[in-house]
Design a protein around this motif. Structure first.
Motif, PDB file in Angstrom:
ATOM      1  N   HIS A  31       3.709  -2.599   1.937  1.00  0.00           N
ATOM      2  CA  HIS A  31       2.849  -2.533   0.760  1.00  0.00           C
ATOM      3  C   HIS A  31       1.599  -3.108   0.877  1.00  0.00           C
ATOM      4  N   LYS A  32       0.645  -2.460   1.619  1.00  0.00           N
ATOM      5  CA  LYS A  32      -0.545  -2.851   1.917  1.00  0.00           C
ATOM      6  C   LYS A  32      -1.469  -1.636   1.626  1.00  0.00           C
ATOM      7  N   ALA A  33      -2.668  -1.848   1.098  1.00  0.00           N
ATOM      8  CA  ALA A  33      -3.452  -0.687   0.814  1.00  0.00           C
ATOM      9  C   ALA A  33      -3.752   0.120   1.909  1.00  0.00           C
ATOM     10  N   HIS A  34      -4.046  -0.481   3.261  1.00  0.00           N
ATOM     11  CA  HIS A  34      -4.256   0.351   4.386  1.00  0.00           C
ATOM     12  C   HIS A  34      -3.027   0.945   4.936  1.00  0.00           C
ATOM     13  N   LEU A  35      -1.986   0.709   4.404  1.00  0.00           N
ATOM     14  CA  LEU A  35      -0.687   1.588   4.885  1.00  0.00           C
ATOM     15  C   LEU A  35      -0.219   2.475   4.139  1.00  0.00           C
ATOM     16  N   TYR A  36      -1.149   3.000   3.041  1.00  0.00           N
ATOM     17  CA  TYR A  36      -0.666   4.065   2.082  1.00  0.00           C
ATOM     18  C   TYR A  36      -1.978   5.208   2.511  1.00  0.00           C
ATOM     19  N   PRO A  37      -1.337   6.430   2.158  1.00  0.00           N
ATOM     20  CA  PRO A  37      -0.076   6.685   1.848  1.00  0.00           C
ATOM     21  C   PRO A  37       0.874   6.719   3.058  1.00  0.00           C
TER      22      PRO A  37
ATOM     23  N   HIS B 149       2.413   9.254   4.923  1.00  0.00           N
ATOM     24  CA  HIS B 149       2.904  10.438   5.414  1.00  0.00           C
ATOM     25  C   HIS B 149       3.553  10.287   7.078  1.00  0.00           C
ATOM     26  N   ASP B 150       2.939   9.353   7.532  1.00  0.00           N
ATOM     27  CA  ASP B 150       3.788   8.876   8.743  1.00  0.00           C
ATOM     28  C   ASP B 150       3.759   7.535   9.035  1.00  0.00           C
TER      29      ASP B 150
ATOM     30  N   ASN C 218       0.770   4.961  10.815  1.00  0.00           N
ATOM     31  CA  ASN C 218       0.480   3.811  10.289  1.00  0.00           C
ATOM     32  C   ASN C 218       0.337   2.545  11.053  1.00  0.00           C
TER      33      ASN C 218
ATOM     34  N   SER D 158      -3.092   1.907  11.940  1.00  0.00           N
ATOM     35  CA  SER D 158      -3.595   1.100  10.618  1.00  0.00           C
ATOM     36  C   SER D 158      -3.177  -0.093  10.669  1.00  0.00           C
TER      37      SER D 158
END
Lengths: 428, 428
Positions: free
Chosen positions: A367-373, A375-376, A380, A384
């Motif tokens: 639940h981190k901005a850089h791990l959304y969305p 898709h994979d 990530n 990321s």
């Protein structure tokens, strides 16, 4: 018996050699072992860890470092190799006391746990202190006393290595290796003694190999062989070998490493920072050589963050080989986990999440901005994520960190003491 | 008038072109401007931010991205460039609505603020939505509508670019540029129209230039010139130009960039991931070309974390040029701050901490295991820090994030909505 249930997390076992898709499930840990994975009813008395919005991964394995060198982090950078070593690193290392080594290693263990590493392979001096830090911090390690010698030198450190191995090899969470520093710092005679001792003690070898162009050309000049050929002919590869760096290899060398089951610890950030070069990792993997990842010491990195090494391995070799398909995300994660375990000869115990294996598990906060969305999730993690996304770490069945708070020891004390001895070390 | 006092932090102003040592002091911000820096008595009514154990730096400047592409993060990786674009990226981009662009850009702004970026240069479509996201999130940006055309195509997007610039150019925190996509996606005629419009509107140009070998050889085949020579001869460099990538340059090209004050946005991670190559950054800097850093879009990175780009720039070029002294830590930090500001033509306003400049300031939390000991804070920032070490961010005098909590907008809502539209975008 302690029982822990990780509930409702994504799980990526890394037990499959093909691209595995994370699925949501539970993991049961009894004492220090994983006993159930997947969807099951659990009616037992257990400590529950809420895994929602996290992914459970095997703990990361740092295959090459010098933990106590955290004390030299940022002390000397952006320099040519020899002035860096001769004028900066070696003079300070000569002043290291056992107390320095202990707190420097504790700082390293703290940093590694905070960034998802649960096992590391270390080569340094005063290894009793490093082993104490491993014991006190709750992390797992494969330890080797770094030794150099020949022409009469190095007998003491051979003896010390043997005593160290005999003292610590049966301790929980610790395995031992012999640590000849490099082909250019040990004479052939001395290496032969080490090989004999390795066979006697039934341990593997952790060595720096083919790190720099200078090493390659010096060994070639002296022996007419590449460093890898020379080590093979001396008989080193009759033992299990963990070879750090392997930047400068011929095609023949890669064949020799494969034939002899030599495992490579690839240290991309250190190799870049010291301008050693770029190891032929896609070629090694293509040939089936086991390649794990390492940070090297903090003086040449300058951190012990395995997320950066996985990320770097996945990025660097794409441009270097002009092929954006090499080292895809899943393979980079294998290098950070199961391949690392194989490199240390510990894949029967760790490196993947499987029933019967030791419970070395990290939970990554998704639940981190850089791990959304999402898709994979694997992409990530590799491309990321940051080390600080690691939320919880379980090592050998113990919750060492929960919600980023260290439970196994006093992290503030470690920072305070490491900082104190680092300042002391800098006094002239 | 709002007044904020940052108290007792280390301060690194980046106002000096020589290696500056951080010193402890205070910073006074009145409205959106820095009015005092150093040691002073402050008897006024101010909001105090405790800076202890932090370092104040100019906010980082991301010189090249496509913010809304966060929606495609992890959607397609480890692929050859053309199948990646043709089969994956372009078909999804064709389905983007204004709502998608808005939430994708908000997610990007959130991620950038969380990792220390306070200004970004964007090139994309539906730029009104991107501008709204900039306005709503509190970040600063230089925005350009990415356009392609020629042979009758592209008149609409030229008009749209003009309207966009006229609408937004006087907004707080927003500057505008024209965004011809690349020499190979705009005909010469079309580029000439863009140059004319740029002169009429008195704005600069943001363009992809010399990114791939294919671009280089195609332009050479068509014109007998390098992409840089061709752009010069068309007159593009009569305007201020921000040229993204510049991976494939001749020595002559580097001279042309310098003579014409063309600024380069270096995107090391994207260039590695897409296997575009390694830009000759030490040579560009040596010649005095302004080089800032960018992340590129999240589809080819896969994050918007400028700490990674600074870190990568400092590491990569050492091995690539076989010289561990190139791009020392301080220079990498300049690329992430003041050189970025120069690249965007905004160095009178931002890029360093100086009295009279806009208050775009980040506070980095130094109390982390991986940032001890502190022999050299600048080296620690470049070689050891993570984006998540950014504790507080002030942009244009507003506290946008404090103690890692976003104050300027609802971050949970942004994640929720961005995730929703990303899933929608994936429906076939």
């Amino acid at each position: 018996m302690s029982k822990i249930l990780i509930k409702d997390s994504y799980i990526l076992t890394m037990a499959s050699s093909t691209n595995e898709k994370p699925v949501i499930g539970d993991i049961l840990i009894e004492d220090n072992v994983i006993t159930k994975i997947g969807k099951f009813e659990c009616t037992e008395q257990v400590e529950i860890i809420d895994g929602k919005n996290t992914i459970a991964l095997p703990g990361l394995i740092n295959c090459h470092t010098h933990a106590a060198m955290t004390l030299l982090r940022g002390y000397a950078d952006d320099m040519e190799l020899m002035p860096w070593l001769e004028n900066k690193i070696w003079p300070r290392e000569a002043k290291l006391t056992e107390e320095h080594i202990y707190w420097g290693s504790m700082l390293a263990c703290l940093e590694m746990i905070k960034s998802g590493t649960t096992t590391f392979a270390d080569m340094y001096v005063s290894m009793n202190e490093v082993a104490k830090a491993v014991s006190d911090s709750g992390i797992r390690a494969s330890l080797s006393r770094g030794i150099t010698g020949g022409n009469g030198r190095g007998e003491d450190s051979l003896k010390e290595s043997k005593e160290f191995i005999e003292k610590w090899r049966n301790e929980e969470r610790i395995t031992c290796m012999l640590g000849p520093h490099a082909p250019y710092t040990c004479t052939d005679d001395y290496l032969e003694k080490i090989i004999k001792l390795g066979k006697e003690l039934n341990v593997g070898i952790h060595i720096h190999l083919a790190e720099t162009e200078t090493e390659f050309s010096d060994i070639e000049k002296r022996t007419g062989k590449t460093p890898v050929e020379h080590m093979k002919d001396l008989g080193l590869f009759e033992l299990p070998v963990l070879a750090a760096h392997c930047v400068h290899l011929t095609e023949g060398d890669i064949g020799i490493l494969k034939e002899n089951n030599v495992a490579v610890a690839h240290n991309p950030e250190s190799n870049l920072k010291l301008a050693s070069g770029i190891a032929p990792v896609p070629e090694l993997l293509e040939k089936g050589v086991i390649v794990g990842l390492g940070t090297d010491g903090a003086a040449s990195n300058n951190n012990l963050n395995m997320f950066e090494e996985m990320h770097m391995a996945a990025l660097l070799h794409k441009a270097n080989s002009k092929n954006p398909t090499v080292i895809p995300a899943y393979q980079a994660l294998e290098m950070g986990t199961i391949l690392g375990a194989k490199a240390l000869g510990l894949d029967q115990e760790i490196g993947s999440l499987e029933v019967g294996k030791k419970a070395d598990i990290i939970l990554l906060d998704l639940h981190k901005a850089h791990l959304y969305p999402s898709h994979d999730i694997v992409a990530n993690i590799i491309y990321s994520a940051q080390g600080s996304d690691v939320k919880t770490s379980i090592i050998n069945g113990n919750i060492v960190m929960k919600d980023r708070k260290i439970l196994a020891f006093d992290e503030e004390k470690v920072i305070l003491e490491a900082n104190r001895v680092a300042k002391e070390l800098m006094k002239d």
